[in-house]
Write a protein that holds these residues in place. Structure first.
Motif, PDB file in Angstrom:
ATOM      1  N   ARG A 493       0.835  -1.188   0.000  1.00 44.24           N
ATOM      2  CA  ARG A 493       0.000   0.000   0.000  1.00 44.24           C
ATOM      3  C   ARG A 493       0.878   1.248   0.000  1.00 44.24           C
ATOM      4  NH1 ARG A 493      -5.066  -0.786   4.109  1.00 44.24           N
ATOM      5  NH2 ARG A 493      -5.978  -2.643   3.157  1.00 44.24           N
ATOM      6  N   GLY A 494       0.275   2.339  -0.391  1.00 36.89           N
ATOM      7  CA  GLY A 494       0.994   3.594  -0.394  1.00 36.89           C
ATOM      8  C   GLY A 494       0.021   4.754  -0.430  1.00 36.89           C
ATOM      9  N   THR A 495       0.556   5.946  -0.533  1.00 33.06           N
ATOM     10  CA  THR A 495      -0.276   7.145  -0.585  1.00 33.06           C
ATOM     11  C   THR A 495       0.197   8.053  -1.713  1.00 33.06           C
ATOM     12  OG1 THR A 495       1.155   8.201   1.061  1.00 33.06           O
ATOM     13  CG2 THR A 495      -0.846   7.146   1.866  1.00 33.06           C
ATOM     14  N   ILE A 496      -0.722   8.823  -2.227  1.00 26.33           N
ATOM     15  CA  ILE A 496      -0.392   9.856  -3.209  1.00 26.33           C
ATOM     16  C   ILE A 496       0.189  11.042  -2.443  1.00 26.33           C
ATOM     17  CG2 ILE A 496      -1.301  11.417  -4.968  1.00 26.33           C
ATOM     18  CD1 ILE A 496      -3.506   9.361  -5.488  1.00 26.33           C
ATOM     19  N   THR A 497       1.440  11.369  -2.705  1.00 30.61           N
ATOM     20  CA  THR A 497       2.124  12.412  -1.937  1.00 30.61           C
ATOM     21  C   THR A 497       2.159  13.760  -2.644  1.00 30.61           C
ATOM     22  OG1 THR A 497       4.258  11.741  -2.876  1.00 30.61           O
ATOM     23  CG2 THR A 497       3.587  10.707  -0.800  1.00 30.61           C
ATOM     24  N   LYS A 498       1.969  13.755  -3.977  1.00 32.17           N
ATOM     25  CA  LYS A 498       2.098  15.022  -4.705  1.00 32.17           C
ATOM     26  C   LYS A 498       1.384  14.897  -6.047  1.00 32.17           C
ATOM     27  CE  LYS A 498       5.712  18.009  -6.709  1.00 32.17           C
ATOM     28  NZ  LYS A 498       7.166  18.142  -6.948  1.00 32.17           N
ATOM     29  N   TYR A 499       0.856  15.995  -6.529  1.00 29.80           N
ATOM     30  CA  TYR A 499       0.238  16.031  -7.861  1.00 29.80           C
ATOM     31  C   TYR A 499       0.845  17.185  -8.649  1.00 29.80           C
ATOM     32  CZ  TYR A 499      -3.117  16.777 -11.608  1.00 29.80           C
ATOM     33  OH  TYR A 499      -3.688  16.948 -12.842  1.00 29.80           O
ATOM     34  N   LYS A 500       1.245  16.904  -9.880  1.00 27.88           N
ATOM     35  CA  LYS A 500       1.830  17.919 -10.752  1.00 27.88           C
ATOM     36  C   LYS A 500       0.916  18.134 -11.944  1.00 27.88           C
ATOM     37  CE  LYS A 500       6.028  19.031 -13.352  1.00 27.88           C
ATOM     38  NZ  LYS A 500       7.366  18.538 -13.761  1.00 27.88           N
ATOM     39  N   GLU A 501       0.545  19.384 -12.153  1.00 30.92           N
ATOM     40  CA  GLU A 501      -0.342  19.733 -13.249  1.00 30.92           C
ATOM     41  C   GLU A 501       0.469  19.836 -14.530  1.00 30.92           C
ATOM     42  OE1 GLU A 501      -3.800  20.165 -15.004  1.00 30.92           O
ATOM     43  OE2 GLU A 501      -3.734  20.194 -12.807  1.00 30.92           O
ATOM     44  N   ASP A 502       0.347  18.845 -15.401  1.00 33.00           N
ATOM     45  CA  ASP A 502       1.013  18.875 -16.693  1.00 33.00           C
ATOM     46  C   ASP A 502       0.099  18.199 -17.705  1.00 33.00           C
ATOM     47  OD1 ASP A 502       1.223  16.222 -15.965  1.00 33.00           O
ATOM     48  OD2 ASP A 502       3.390  16.276 -15.617  1.00 33.00           O
ATOM     49  N   ASP A 503       0.644  17.749 -18.786  1.00 33.06           N
ATOM     50  CA  ASP A 503      -0.161  17.132 -19.834  1.00 33.06           C
ATOM     51  C   ASP A 503      -0.768  15.828 -19.316  1.00 33.06           C
ATOM     52  OD1 ASP A 503      -1.361  16.516 -22.192  1.00 33.06           O
ATOM     53  OD2 ASP A 503       0.453  15.735 -23.163  1.00 33.06           O
ATOM     54  N   GLY A 504      -2.013  15.856 -18.921  1.00 31.59           N
ATOM     55  CA  GLY A 504      -2.684  14.671 -18.396  1.00 31.59           C
ATOM     56  C   GLY A 504      -2.586  14.539 -16.897  1.00 31.59           C
ATOM     57  N   GLY A 505      -1.631  15.221 -16.263  1.00 33.13           N
ATOM     58  CA  GLY A 505      -1.476  15.154 -14.813  1.00 33.13           C
ATOM     59  C   GLY A 505      -0.549  14.025 -14.395  1.00 33.13           C
ATOM     60  N   THR A 506       0.329  14.294 -13.432  1.00 30.73           N
ATOM     61  CA  THR A 506       1.260  13.287 -12.917  1.00 30.73           C
ATOM     62  C   THR A 506       1.072  13.172 -11.410  1.00 30.73           C
ATOM     63  OG1 THR A 506       2.875  13.772 -14.643  1.00 30.73           O
ATOM     64  CG2 THR A 506       3.678  12.610 -12.687  1.00 30.73           C
ATOM     65  N   TYR A 507       0.947  11.920 -10.931  1.00 27.38           N
ATOM     66  CA  TYR A 507       0.779  11.639  -9.510  1.00 27.38           C
ATOM     67  C   TYR A 507       2.065  11.015  -8.968  1.00 27.38           C
ATOM     68  CZ  TYR A 507      -4.215  12.413 -10.261  1.00 27.38           C
ATOM     69  OH  TYR A 507      -5.434  12.971 -10.576  1.00 27.38           O
ATOM     70  N   TYR A 508       2.542  11.519  -7.836  1.00 26.29           N
ATOM     71  CA  TYR A 508       3.725  10.987  -7.173  1.00 26.29           C
ATOM     72  C   TYR A 508       3.263  10.120  -6.003  1.00 26.29           C
ATOM     73  CZ  TYR A 508       6.382  14.369  -9.900  1.00 26.29           C
ATOM     74  OH  TYR A 508       6.947  15.084 -10.932  1.00 26.29           O
TER      75      TYR A 508
END
Length: 664
Positions: A493-508
């Protein structure tokens, strides 16, 4: 004080029960593997230094030592400097040991570096002379530094790195490669003899190897995190569990349950092939990405991921097939899969001996491997106590799981300090093929989460789970849970730590075992879906919703249906059997067998019976109520409740009659 610290004496830091060093012990399985990995990389001057930075000053000092050795050899002879490095017969022991070390280092794994430095020394570019002129003041730092910098750059291209320097540093503190295995306590003890800069670098090197060893074991699903999942081709509960109440009136509703579990530890070829393909996708070492790998004397000894065959003459029944997955240079072990025994870890050293030295294992393609794999899987349809050919056991075994409300009675279990406490395991009943593969999207991009099944369809549960996720919104999803299966086995398991607004969106994303990943919105959606599916499964077996959504691992008591009056397995007057005294605390189980549970694992039924009998004897001596005592009490309570209800009904009826007379 210093002596006590270097010997690892916990009394050096205070009370033996409070400030001891036991909590920081690295002399364990993973510490030993990490040290073996590090010393092997140092011994052969591997190019893999685990990204540990070394200051140029230490590089200059090390290069000065090497140049001094080679310059002395060149003064003795201009032809064969290699022979001049060898110690003389009349050298003292320390000189002879140093000469042998220098000879084997500079004519073996550092031969290319030595040739480069010999050419530089003959050209007048001797780093040892530069350092000497700087020390005696004949040259200024401003004039010497550019010369040393140029030589360091050339030497780094020729192969000097941390592993080369570490050879010299370890020799200086008495760690000599004499064929024996270096132990963790000795390494830490001798590291104290280095200056602080070298100590810090070697400690960082060791800790990075340790981190990567643990990460590799976690990725392989073999890391002992306290709970290990019993897995295989199929896992089933063979019968209803035995139910015990060991705490009497103190906790008469608590139960300890004993399950008998049948395990088919084999792996079908379809699942093995899927793990092989998945390992390649996850960056395992293959013939196309192995690079130079581990080399000695110019001979490549790279263990590539793939199928291998053992066809030696002693195997009269047939051949043996293996699937070996090399996770990469960060680990000293490989994952080895067999049709009969499933998966396990094997050190790379042992595998290299079998593949390259003894030539016991030869690579083969998946098509050739399938025939042998299917034959072995069929032949292994035997109990694990029987052989179908030499050194090949059957794949069927029975284990016993003690589950339920165990914590209150742990201090009463008869497990001595010399014995290993039973391992905590998780049992998930069902077949490996019952977990379907995720589907592919229209563009052919594979979804993130893979499982071990053979189907290529999305299950109804998956589709239902997909409906529970409203869709990702971007930055608002930070902190939400995700899940992923690594190498087709362990769910992390893990968690979404960051979101970057770019082409389509990137989740860290950061997982519980430390791995970090970047995902697009499509991958993040399916990682969220797997997380929700895992939560649903936990809730279905009785785990509270809040706990099921947590990232922490925990155990829960087994769920059983509560009845008003229990039914002891022994009839009245049958409680005098001293050979099975634990049965006086046993009652009939009338609940539902869960799909998943956590408990202590036992392989020896006789040892488990002895443990339960010892516990029962102790409880009898303490006067704990038996199942018969509790039944009698519950029957009395039931009669009392029935009588009270009857009297209440009569009183209500009398009041109604009086009211009726008044009306008339």
């Amino acid at each position: 004080m210093l002596g006590a610290l270097t010997q690892g004496d916990r009394r050096a830091t205070g009370s033996a029960n409070s400030l001891g060093l036991g909590s920081f012990d690295m002399d364990n399985l993973y510490g030993k593997r990490a040290l073996n990995t590090m010393t092997e990389q140092i011994r052969y001057c591997s190019r893999n230094c685990n990204s540990v930075d070394v200051p140029d000053k230490l590089y200059a000092d090390g290069l000065g030592v090497i140049d001094s050795l080679l310059a002395t050899a060149l003064e003795d002879t201009e032809d064969s400097w290699q022979e001049a490095l060898k110690p003389y017969d009349d050298d003292c022991e320390s000189e002879s040991t140093w000469g042998e070390f220098a000879y084997h280092l500079l004519t073996g794994p550092c031969k290319r570096l030595a040739d480069n430095r010999v050419a530089a020394i003959r050209d007048g570019r001797n780093v040892a002379r530069y350092l000497e002129s700087l020390a005696n003041g004949s040259e200024t730092p401003e004039s010497v530094k550019p010369k040393i910098t140029d030589e360091l750059s050339a030497a780094k291209e020729a192969g000097i790195n941390l592993n080369v320097l570490a050879n010299i540093w370890l020799f200086d503190v008495g760690v000599i490669d004499n064929g024996t295995t270096l132990r963790v306590p000795k390494f830490l003890n001798r590291a104290l003899g280095m200056n602080l800069d070298k100590q810090a670098i070697m400690t960082e090197y060791f800790l990075k190897c340790l981190e990567q060893e643990v990460y590799g074991a976690r990725s392989a699903g073999m890391y002992d995190m306290g709970i290990k999942t019993i897995s295989g081709n199929r896992v089933d509960f063979s019968e209803k569990p035995r139910s015990f109440c060991f705490r009497g009136l103190v906790a008469k509703d608590e139960r300890v349950l004993l399950y008998k579990v049948k395990v088919d530890s084999g792996i079908t070829f379809d699942i093995a092939l899927q793990m092989y393909e998945e390992a390649k996708d996850n960056g395992a070492v293959t013939p196309t990405n192995s690079g130079d790998g581990w080399n000695t004397r110019g001979r490549s000894r790279v263990i590539t991921t793939g199928f291998y065959c053992d066809s030696r003459n002693y195997l009269r029944g047939g051949k043996k097939v293996f699937l070996i997955i090399n996770p990469g240079s960060h680990s000293a072990s490989c994952i080895v899969l067999r049709p009969n025994s499933g998966r396990r870890l094997c050190t790379k050293h042992n595998l290299r001996e079998r593949i390259f030295s003894s030539n016991n294992l030869s690579p083969m393609g998946p098509t050739q491997a399938k025939e042998i794999w299917d034959w072995e899987f069929a032949q292994a349809d035997l109990p694990s106590t029987e052989l179908y050919q030499f050194s090949c056991v059957g794949r069927h075994a029975e284990v016993f799981i003690l589950s339920g409300d165990l914590v209150p009675i742990l201090n009463k279990l008869n497990v001595s300090e010399k014995e290993r406490f039973p391992r905590i395991v998780r049992v998930e009943a069902g077949a490996a093929s019952e977990t379907p593969l995720e589907d592919h999207d229209s563009d052919g991009e594979m979804e993130l989460c893979h499982t071990r099944g053979n189907s290529g369809t999305v299950s109804d549960d998956d589709r239902a789970g997909e409906g529970t996720i409203v869709g990702l919104t971007g930055s608002d999803d930070v902190g939400k849970g995700v899940a992923r299966k690594f190498l087709g086995e362990s769910v992390f398991r893990g968690t979404i730590t960051k979101y970057k607004e770019d082409d389509g969106g990137t989740y860290y994303v950061r997982y519980s075992h430390g791995k970090k990943m970047k995902m697009d919105s499509y991958q993040a959606k399916h990682a969220r879906r797997l997380f929700e599916k895992e939560v649903k499964n936990l809730i279905r077996i009785g785990v509270p919703a809040m706990d099921a959504s947590s990232l922490d691992e925990y155990t829960t008591g087994a769920s059983i249906a509560k009845t008003r009056v229990r039914h002891p397995v022994l009839g009245a007057g049958e409680e005098s059997d001293k050979d099975h005294c634990e049965r006086i605390f046993e009652d009939e189980f009338d609940g539902e067998i869960p799909k998943s549970l956590v408990g202590f694992e036992f392989h020896d039924e006789e040892a488990l019976d002895a443990l339960l009998q010892h516990l029962a004897t102790k409880l009898i001596s303490e006067g704990v109520e038996t199942a018969r005592d509790l039944r009698n009490l519950e029957m009395m309570e039931a009669k009392a409740v029935k009588k009270t209800l009857s009297q209440t009904h009569q009183a209500i009826g009398g009041m109604a009659s009086d009211d009726g007379n008044g009306i008339e």
